[in-house]
Design a protein around this motif. Structure first.
Motif, short mmCIF file in Angstrom:
data_model
loop_
_atom_site.label_atom_id
_atom_site.label_comp_id
_atom_site.label_asym_id
_atom_site.label_seq_id
_atom_site.Cartn_x
_atom_site.Cartn_y
_atom_site.Cartn_z
N MET A 254 1.02 -12.16 -7.43
CA MET A 254 2.35 -12.55 -7.91
C MET A 254 3.13 -11.33 -8.39
O MET A 254 4.35 -11.28 -8.27
N GLU A 255 2.42 -10.34 -8.91
CA GLU A 255 3.12 -9.16 -9.42
C GLU A 255 3.58 -8.22 -8.31
O GLU A 255 4.42 -7.35 -8.53
N SER A 256 3.00 -8.37 -7.11
CA SER A 256 3.40 -7.48 -6.01
C SER A 256 4.69 -7.91 -5.33
O SER A 256 5.19 -7.21 -4.46
N ILE A 257 5.19 -9.09 -5.70
CA ILE A 257 6.40 -9.57 -5.03
C ILE A 257 7.58 -8.70 -5.41
O ILE A 257 7.83 -8.49 -6.60
N PRO A 258 8.31 -8.15 -4.43
CA PRO A 258 9.47 -7.35 -4.79
C PRO A 258 10.51 -8.23 -5.46
O PRO A 258 10.77 -9.34 -5.01
N ARG A 259 11.07 -7.75 -6.55
CA ARG A 259 12.07 -8.55 -7.24
C ARG A 259 13.38 -7.82 -7.25
O ARG A 259 13.43 -6.61 -7.35
N LEU A 260 14.43 -8.61 -7.16
CA LEU A 260 15.76 -8.02 -7.09
C LEU A 260 16.12 -7.28 -8.36
O LEU A 260 16.83 -6.30 -8.35
N ASP A 261 15.62 -7.78 -9.50
CA ASP A 261 16.07 -7.20 -10.75
C ASP A 261 15.25 -5.97 -11.14
O ASP A 261 15.50 -5.36 -12.15
N SER A 262 14.25 -5.62 -10.31
CA SER A 262 13.45 -4.47 -10.69
C SER A 262 14.00 -3.21 -10.04
O SER A 262 14.32 -3.18 -8.86
N ASP A 263 14.11 -2.16 -10.83
CA ASP A 263 14.67 -0.92 -10.31
C ASP A 263 13.59 0.11 -10.03
O ASP A 263 13.89 1.21 -9.60
N LEU B 196 2.63 -9.54 6.73
CA LEU B 196 1.71 -9.07 5.70
C LEU B 196 1.87 -9.86 4.41
O LEU B 196 2.97 -10.20 4.01
N ASP B 197 0.76 -10.08 3.75
CA ASP B 197 0.85 -10.69 2.43
C ASP B 197 1.48 -9.69 1.48
O ASP B 197 1.50 -8.49 1.74
N VAL B 198 1.99 -10.19 0.36
CA VAL B 198 2.79 -9.31 -0.50
C VAL B 198 2.03 -8.11 -1.04
O VAL B 198 2.62 -7.06 -1.25
N SER B 199 0.74 -8.24 -1.26
CA SER B 199 0.07 -7.09 -1.86
C SER B 199 -0.13 -6.00 -0.80
O SER B 199 0.05 -4.81 -1.09
N VAL B 200 -0.47 -6.39 0.43
CA VAL B 200 -0.58 -5.39 1.49
C VAL B 200 0.81 -4.86 1.84
O VAL B 200 1.00 -3.68 2.09
N GLN B 201 1.79 -5.74 1.82
CA GLN B 201 3.17 -5.31 2.05
C GLN B 201 3.56 -4.23 1.06
O GLN B 201 4.14 -3.21 1.43
N ALA B 202 3.22 -4.43 -0.20
CA ALA B 202 3.56 -3.43 -1.21
C ALA B 202 2.88 -2.11 -0.89
O ALA B 202 3.48 -1.04 -0.98
N GLN B 203 1.61 -2.18 -0.46
CA GLN B 203 0.91 -0.94 -0.13
C GLN B 203 1.57 -0.22 1.05
O GLN B 203 1.74 0.99 1.04
N ILE B 204 1.93 -0.99 2.08
CA ILE B 204 2.52 -0.36 3.27
C ILE B 204 3.90 0.22 2.94
O ILE B 204 4.22 1.33 3.34
N LEU B 205 4.69 -0.53 2.17
CA LEU B 205 6.02 -0.02 1.83
C LEU B 205 5.91 1.23 0.96
O LEU B 205 6.65 2.19 1.13
N ASN B 206 4.95 1.23 0.04
CA ASN B 206 4.75 2.42 -0.78
C ASN B 206 4.29 3.59 0.09
O ASN B 206 4.73 4.72 -0.08
N LEU B 207 3.40 3.30 1.05
CA LEU B 207 2.94 4.36 1.96
C LEU B 207 4.10 4.93 2.76
O LEU B 207 4.24 6.15 2.90
N MET B 208 4.95 4.03 3.27
CA MET B 208 6.08 4.51 4.06
C MET B 208 6.99 5.39 3.21
O MET B 208 7.54 6.38 3.67
N LYS B 209 7.14 5.01 1.95
CA LYS B 209 7.97 5.79 1.05
C LYS B 209 7.34 7.16 0.76
O LYS B 209 8.03 8.18 0.75
N ASP B 210 6.03 7.17 0.57
CA ASP B 210 5.33 8.45 0.34
C ASP B 210 5.51 9.38 1.53
O ASP B 210 5.79 10.56 1.38
N LEU B 211 5.29 8.81 2.74
CA LEU B 211 5.41 9.63 3.95
C LEU B 211 6.82 10.17 4.08
O LEU B 211 7.05 11.30 4.49
N GLN B 212 7.78 9.33 3.71
CA GLN B 212 9.17 9.76 3.79
C GLN B 212 9.41 10.95 2.88
O GLN B 212 10.04 11.93 3.27
N GLN B 213 8.86 10.87 1.66
CA GLN B 213 9.06 11.98 0.74
C GLN B 213 8.33 13.23 1.20
O GLN B 213 8.85 14.33 1.12
N ARG B 214 7.11 13.04 1.70
CA ARG B 214 6.32 14.21 2.10
C ARG B 214 6.87 14.88 3.34
O ARG B 214 6.89 16.09 3.46
N PHE B 215 7.27 14.09 4.33
CA PHE B 215 7.65 14.67 5.61
C PHE B 215 9.12 14.52 5.94
O PHE B 215 9.54 14.81 7.05
#
Ligand code: ATP
Ligand code: ATP
Ligand code: SF4
Ligand code: MG
Ligand code: MG
Lengths: 325, 344
Positions: A254-263, B196-215
């Motif tokens: 539940m905490e991994s869900i991206p939220r609009l209000d989070s910066d 992707l489920d939200v937790s893996v989605q968060a990992q992939i989006l964070n990874l894409m962001k890291d790669l963007q910053q690095r390269f």
């Protein structure tokens, strides 16, 4: 009585070196007219559970234990042709991959009409009218103009909606919908959700809705089952799961869900990855990633226990029936 | 920030028309004319080096069609794509295209269909490495693939398996690993995390962001999930029926959307906290792309539509930092935006 009852289901995939257990001791039930949401980590066994229910585990994969009962009848050990009769007419399915359910060589209309004719005694002209109506129901603009197009002429989301139309065209009593709205924007999602809810209400259709989209879950599901590493780790009413989840994995989810209000620049994530099937740790499968893990968790595998009917959780924090953490 | 404003990709008046006519015999018998579907019609925007530009809009509005033309998989019916100063349409010889192909990769909307079922995952991920001769030895290849698989949360052992042995989200990660293997400069991501489920989605989006910053990677990102888009984008283009109606910085768009369609779209963002409460879909029907409404294509669903909107097509114009195509915006007829969905 439950329309679908899955009891201690176990699904295995034998490989050269070892046997992988993709679904382990899963029990669940769905009543007529009820929507059971199924969520969980990628690779947790959601799709395999759905495939087992509709009898589509490809060999060498096999159901190695447990029972699946549909409308009071055991269906996991039926011969193939009996399973095929149930599929489509009584249990409709939407697969995670829309392209595998569509034949690239036939038009969308041909495939819909063919399916309608197989499962009903409508005339060909009536079947085509029904197909047009279904395409409109799933939000394809100007269906009369598009019904004779081939799948590759549709956008990703349009193909996904055709698969939904195929799944519901025989008004089955149970629909296994595996990520049915992943590629769809919210407006179309709402339309599909309204359509599924109408089926539940008007025809008592039961739905097993596999999705990672918590917005869809929030709006559609009555109860939610959370899977992790082949097992159900938590079940409960949708509000409780979304607002006050018990299992540490569900809380992280539940905490991994991206939220609009989070910066914040980064999304919260559950660190680590789910163990692969051949290296599921002893004890609780989640313990290497769990912020609340104790020594007990490394040794004992928690069973799914009722905490407050219908809420159940498989976590040692709750092992004595009440929360102590 | 002078270097970040330089455009890596420049898209000018891009259009794609598909012939969706019935077979000629049917046309003859039923007396129906040839029909064209304008999937993309006059889209222009630029993507700056190192930024994430996102395209959003309803299913079927032409996002994937734009993406395929941008990476050169489809030829535009009209207009051009300029990548790092080179007009893709001007490249005819394979030898000229190959180096650009390495620098641009695409993650497809349908990961299953883009993975060859008869190849082992190692070979799938190594495909761009092999195609562009990027690895010298066998062991270097194995090492690189193992590294990519780990980056996306799979294990090096998974390389020996076939795509069908993976779950939907795992397959999507294989296609992400493949796209990133060749160290591209520019990656088009068509719904990269939708399975992707939200937790893996968060990992992939964070990874894409890291790669963007690095390269210094540049992304064209397509997603129907507006909260994801808000999270990853620097700028966003909102599409409706093959045209752009608004291009704005992510923060501007989410705080002060100008185009009536953008406003309605933002109202559709679901709120997980409100279990059981319905979201606000964009009201009205998605129009028929073969026979789009005249004037502004959005007018049948637009709360601000006036007489002029029924006849004259609004052209994109600059308002502050945003580009908007709307008569009501031009005429200053639109009240300030407030989200109609409270509780957020
Ligand atoms: N044919 C197969 N052979 C071997 N392993 C398989 C096979 N099909 C699935 N698996 C494995 O079974 C596990 C569960 O897969 P499943 O497709 O049920 O996951 P899921 O929960 O649906 O995940 P996702 O959200 O990514 O779709 C995965 O680890 C997958 O690798
Ligand atoms: N090869 C084709 N032949 C005919 N029409 C096509 C073809 N490819 C796409 N279209 C049409 O072009 C329009 C835009 O399709 P596109 O795939 O770009 O949409 P999209 O915005 O990516 O939608 P989604 O969110 O559903 O993926 C749709 O109406 C689609 O039916
Ligand atoms: S041009 Fe007119 S119809 Fe189109 S969005 Fe603006 S106000 Fe609405
Ligand atoms: Mg799945
Ligand atoms: Mg698309």
């Amino acid at each position: 009585m439950a329309l679908l009852k899955v009891d201690r289901l176990r699904v295995e995939f034998p490989t050269r070196h070892r046997t992988l257990v993709a679904v382990d001791d899963v029990s669940l039930s769905i009543d007529a007219g009820e929507v059971l949401g199924v969520v969980g980590e990628s690779g947790a066994g959601k799709s395999v559970t759905g495939a087992a229910i509709i009898g589509l585990i490809e060999p060498p994969g096999r159901i190695a234990g447990g029972e699946i009962c549909f409308a009071g009848r055991r269906i996991d050990c039926l011969p193939d042709d009996a399973k095929r009769r149930i599929r489509g007419r009584e249990i409709g399915s939407v697969f995670q991959d829309p392209l595998t359910s569509l034949n690239p060589l036939f038009t969308v209309g041909q495939q819909l009409v063919e399916t309608i004719l197989t499962h009903s005694d409508r005339s060909a002209a009536d079947a085509r009218r029904h197909a047009l109506r279904l395409l409109g129901d799933v939000g394809i603009p100007a269906p009369a103009q598009r019904i004779d197009a081939y799948p590759h002429e549709f956008s990703g989301g349009m193909r996904q909606r055709v698969v939904i139309a195929l799944a519901i065209c025989a008004t089955p009593r149970l629909i296994i919908a595996d990520e049915p709205t992943t590629a769809l924007d919210v407006s179309i999602q709402s339309q599909i959700i309204a359509l599924l809810k109408r089926l539940c209400r008007e025809h008592g259709t039961a739905i097993m809705l596999i999705t990672h989209d918590m917005g869809v879950i929030a709006e559609t599901a009555d109860r939610v089952a959370v899977m992790y590493a082949g097992r159900i780790v938590e079940v409960g009413r949708v509000r409780q799961i979304l607002r006050s989840p018990n299992h540490p994995y569900t809380r992280g989810l539940m905490e991994s869900i991206p939220r609009l209000d989070s910066d914040s620049a980064r999304l919260a994530q559950i660190d680590g990855t789910m163990p692969r099937l051949h290296e599921i740790p002893v004890g609780c499968a989640f313990h290497p990633r769990c912020p609340d893990a104790s020594d007990r968790c490394r040794e004992n595998r928690p069973a799914l226990r009722m905490v407050d009917d219908p809420a159940a959780v498989a976590c040692l924090l709750f092992d004595d029936g009440r929360a102590d953490g | 920030m002078a270097d970040t404003t330089e455009a890596l990709v420049e898209i000018r008046d891009l259009a794609k028309t598909f012939d969706v006519s019935k077979p000629w015999l049917a046309r003859l018998l039923e007396g129906i004319p040839v029909q064209a579907l304008k999937a993309v019609d006059g889209v222009a925007f630029s993507i700056r080096r190192g930024e994430t530009f996102s395209l959003v809009g309803e299913s079927g509005c032409g996002k994937s069609s734009v993406a395929r033309m941008v990476v050169g998989l489809d030829r535009p019916t009209r207009g051009s794509v300029v990548f790092d100063g080179t007009n893709l349409a001007a490249l005819r010889r394979r030898a000229d295209i190959a180096p650009l192909r390495r620098r641009m990769q695409m993650i497809f909307q349908d990961p299953y269909a883009s993975l060859n079922p008869r190849w082992r995952v190692t070979d799938v991920v190594a495909e761009p490495l092999d195609a562009f001769g990027l690895v010298g030895s066998r062991s270097e290849r194995t090492e690189k693939v193992a590294d990519m698989l780990q980056q996306v949360g799979l294990s090096p052992d998974d390389g020996r398996k076939y795509p069908h042995e993976f779950s939907g989200g795992q397959r999507q990660r294989i296609s992400i690993a493949r796209a990133l293997a060749a160290n591209p400069d520019f990656v088009v991501c068509d719904e990269p995390t939708s399975a992707l489920d939200v937790s893996v989605q968060a990992q992939i989006l964070n990874l894409m962001k890291d790669l963007q910053q690095r390269f210094g990677l540049t992304y064209l990102f397509i997603s129907h999930d507006l909260s994801v888009v808000n999270h990853v984008s620097s700028r966003i283009g909102v599409m409706y029926l093959g045209r752009l109606c608004e291009v704005a910085a992510a923060s501007d768009l989410f705080r002060h959307p100008q185009h009536p369609y953008s406003r309605l779209l933002l109202d559709t963002i679901p709120d997980v906290a409100m279990a059981g409460r319905a979201r606000a879909p964009v009201p009205g029907e998605v129009p028929d792309p073969i026979d789009p409404p005249p004037g502004c294509a959005f007018h049948p669903r637009c709360p601000f539509a006036g007489e002029r909107c029924l006849q004259e097509r609004p052209e994109p114009a600059q308002y502050g930092h945003s580009t908007v195509a709307c008569h009501a915006v031009e005429e200053r007829r639109i009240p300030p935006f407030s989200r109609s969905n409270p509780g957020r």
